[in-house]
Design a protein around this motif. Structure first.
Motif, mmCIF file in Angstrom:
data_model
loop_
_atom_site.group_PDB
_atom_site.id
_atom_site.type_symbol
_atom_site.label_atom_id
_atom_site.label_comp_id
_atom_site.label_asym_id
_atom_site.label_seq_id
_atom_site.Cartn_x
_atom_site.Cartn_y
_atom_site.Cartn_z
ATOM 1 N N ARG A 1 38.867 34.234 38.245
ATOM 2 C CA ARG A 1 39.852 35.317 38.348
ATOM 3 C C ARG A 1 39.769 36.077 39.665
ATOM 4 O O ARG A 1 40.774 36.532 40.187
ATOM 5 C CB ARG A 1 39.644 36.331 37.213
ATOM 6 C CG ARG A 1 40.123 35.885 35.850
ATOM 7 C CD ARG A 1 39.990 37.030 34.831
ATOM 8 N NE ARG A 1 40.749 38.191 35.271
ATOM 9 C CZ ARG A 1 40.205 39.307 35.796
ATOM 10 N NH1 ARG A 1 38.906 39.404 35.942
ATOM 11 N NH2 ARG A 1 40.969 40.308 36.158
ATOM 12 N N ILE A 2 38.578 36.226 40.199
ATOM 13 C CA ILE A 2 38.418 37.022 41.417
ATOM 14 C C ILE A 2 38.556 36.140 42.656
ATOM 15 O O ILE A 2 39.265 36.482 43.597
ATOM 16 C CB ILE A 2 37.091 37.789 41.390
ATOM 17 C CG1 ILE A 2 37.112 38.787 40.222
ATOM 18 C CG2 ILE A 2 36.840 38.507 42.716
ATOM 19 C CD1 ILE A 2 35.813 39.496 39.958
ATOM 20 N N GLY A 3 37.922 34.992 42.643
ATOM 21 C CA GLY A 3 38.026 34.084 43.787
ATOM 22 C C GLY A 3 39.443 33.612 44.039
ATOM 23 O O GLY A 3 39.818 33.321 45.175
ATOM 24 N N GLY A 4 40.262 33.543 42.993
ATOM 25 C CA GLY A 4 41.622 33.040 43.114
ATOM 26 C C GLY A 4 42.640 34.076 43.562
ATOM 27 O O GLY A 4 43.841 33.782 43.607
ATOM 28 N N ARG A 5 42.195 35.272 43.904
ATOM 29 C CA ARG A 5 43.149 36.281 44.376
ATOM 30 C C ARG A 5 43.670 35.908 45.759
ATOM 31 O O ARG A 5 43.071 35.102 46.468
ATOM 32 C CB ARG A 5 42.485 37.662 44.373
ATOM 33 C CG ARG A 5 42.241 38.137 42.957
ATOM 34 C CD ARG A 5 41.499 39.441 42.862
ATOM 35 N NE ARG A 5 41.306 39.793 41.456
ATOM 36 C CZ ARG A 5 40.451 40.699 41.029
ATOM 37 N NH1 ARG A 5 39.705 41.370 41.885
ATOM 38 N NH2 ARG A 5 40.329 40.953 39.736
ATOM 39 N N ASP A 6 44.778 36.532 46.158
ATOM 40 C CA ASP A 6 45.477 36.100 47.373
ATOM 41 C C ASP A 6 44.698 36.406 48.652
ATOM 42 O O ASP A 6 43.714 37.143 48.660
ATOM 43 C CB ASP A 6 46.893 36.690 47.424
ATOM 44 C CG ASP A 6 46.917 38.213 47.545
ATOM 45 O OD1 ASP A 6 45.948 38.808 48.054
ATOM 46 O OD2 ASP A 6 47.935 38.804 47.132
ATOM 47 N N ALA A 7 45.182 35.804 49.759
ATOM 48 C CA ALA A 7 44.505 35.920 51.048
ATOM 49 C C ALA A 7 44.430 37.366 51.521
ATOM 50 O O ALA A 7 43.442 37.770 52.154
ATOM 51 C CB ALA A 7 45.207 35.052 52.086
#
Length: 199
Positions: free
Chosen positions: A160-166
């Motif tokens: 959930r956290i690693g997949g947040r946007d750039a």
């Protein structure tokens, strides 16, 4: 008996914290030291349970945790970790190497999600009595290299956290950079772009 030492490895996604933690632990063990490698959130059964909630979410809740709830969960996991693993190990003279600690909360929930550093530090003061590492090592890698590493490591699946946007991760990196500039004696900064053995 001498007090142990506490080293935290910090940085964004895919910079090599876990790899460097293991390499550092091996080097210290070769000097005859007791070394414990741990992670945040995690390290104790309670903190690992909270880790699952944070990184995987809860079934049926598409929105996930808001920034304040997320910060509280990280602080709760850290409090359990500090009380049950970190402080007892330091008291008996062990060295702790932790993959993330407080500064990740400051960067992710603070810099990334917009919570104030004062609030995050207040939670840490309550939950973990303000414990800080003897040294925080910030590992930095360019976004292009990170993207390639994450693609190899995770494929198309992130937590959930690693997949947040750039943009979110850029704010996190900016926050880490600000911490090092504000507290240079507490941090060491290294380039993690090369092969693990050369970092």
């Amino acid at each position: 008996m001498m007090q142990g030492r506490f080293i935290a490895l910090e940085g964004g996604e895919g910079v090599g914290k876990s790899t460097q933690a293991l390499l550092l632990a091996d080097a210290l063990r070769n000097r005859g030291l007791e070394v414990i490698v741990t992670r945040e959130p995690g390290g104790t059964p309670g903190a690992e349970a909270i880790r699952t909630l944070l990184l995987e979410g809860t079934p049926g809740d598409a929105r996930g945790w808001g920034p304040r709830a997320e910060a509280l969960l990280f602080a709760a996991a850290r409090a359990d970790h500090v009380e049950k693993l970190i402080r007892p190990a330091l008291a008996r003279g062990a060295w702790i190497i932790c993959d993330r600690f407080l500064d990740s909360s400051r960067a992710y929930q603070g810099g990334g999600s917009g919570l104030s550093d004062v609030d995050i530090m207040a939670l840490h003061g309550i939950g973990s009595e303000g414990l800080l590492p003897d040294l925080a090592i910030l590992i930095e890698v360019s976004p292009d290299i990170v993207a390639a590493r994450l693609a190899r490591r995770d494929g198309n699946r992130s937590d959930r956290i690693g997949g947040r946007d750039a943009a979110y991760h850029a704010r996190v990196a900016k926050a880490f950079n600000a911490f090092v500039k504000a507290e240079p004696r507490r941090f060491a900064r290294i380039d993690g772009s090369g092969a693990p053995e050369t970092t």
